[in-house]
Design an enzyme around this catalytic site. Sequence first.
Site, short mmCIF file in Angstrom:
data_model
loop_
_atom_site.label_atom_id
_atom_site.label_comp_id
_atom_site.label_asym_id
_atom_site.label_seq_id
_atom_site.Cartn_x
_atom_site.Cartn_y
_atom_site.Cartn_z
N ASP A 101 50.84 -13.37 -68.94
CA ASP A 101 50.48 -13.48 -67.52
C ASP A 101 48.97 -13.41 -67.33
OD1 ASP A 101 50.91 -13.80 -64.85
OD2 ASP A 101 51.61 -11.75 -64.49
N HIS A 121 45.71 -22.05 -68.61
CA HIS A 121 46.82 -22.24 -69.55
C HIS A 121 46.27 -22.74 -70.89
CE1 HIS A 121 49.48 -21.34 -66.35
NE2 HIS A 121 49.42 -22.51 -65.73
N LEU A 139 57.43 -15.64 -90.58
CA LEU A 139 57.34 -15.29 -89.16
C LEU A 139 58.15 -16.32 -88.39
CD1 LEU A 139 56.04 -14.00 -86.58
CD2 LEU A 139 54.14 -15.60 -86.89
#
Length: 232
Positions: free
Chosen positions: A17, A34, A128
């Site tokens: 956020d 973004h 991962l």
Amino acid sequence: MSSKIYKLPSHIAIIMDGNGRWATKRGLPRNSGHREGVRAIERTINACLKYGIKYCTFFAFSTENWKRSKEEIDGIFELLREYLKKNDNTFVEKEVKISYLGVIDPFPEDLKKALLDIMEKTKSFDKLEVNFAINYGGRDDIVRAVNKLLQSGYNKITESDILNALDTKNIPEPDFVIRTSGEMRISNFLLYQMAYSELYFPKVLWPDFNEKHFLKALKVYQKRNRRFGGIK
Ligand code: FPP
């Protein structure tokens, strides 16, 4: 600060956020926030590899984000497209498995293909696992899971039936959920899966999130006393 971290979370889930605020503070369009947020994703994946985190889930686009302007939505799709293209080989070199949570049907065809291709290429890696939650909603995940079970003929279900029908069926529940920017909400993220997650709300805006913040987060997690409803 010692670089040795004990008691690592296996799965970290992140609500990224603050991208819009980061951009607005600089007089830039929201999509610049973004774009800078994608760099923070790259830093975080590198940090996960460095510190041995096995699963990392990023909340990239929620079922509610369709309410944003077409310009912002197209901008996010474009960033995802560029990101997958640019990192195609990097994921293979670094042995990172890519997956998604959510419903990708409404996404542009080329983007869906890019995502499915990269998933196919990386499916055997286990160093991962990075999951992108896209067109994802926690309630929607639960409803889809229950409908799947109904369609398979169940008329009575258990908690583990639901867990095994959610988009996260192949990965552990998140141990640690981080939401940046100081907002303290869950915003329809992994609702069912977060029942016993440790939550952390650092003030840093997502585009500024770096290895130092990541390490601080791990230290915070390390101090938590997880009891899962029991006594310790
Ligand atoms: C929340 O910040 C962020 C989003 C809703 C989108 C996050 C998307 C990306 C970082 C790009 C996706 C690309 C990849 C590679 C996964 P906000 O816009 O709600 O910030 P604000 O609360 O400050 O307005």
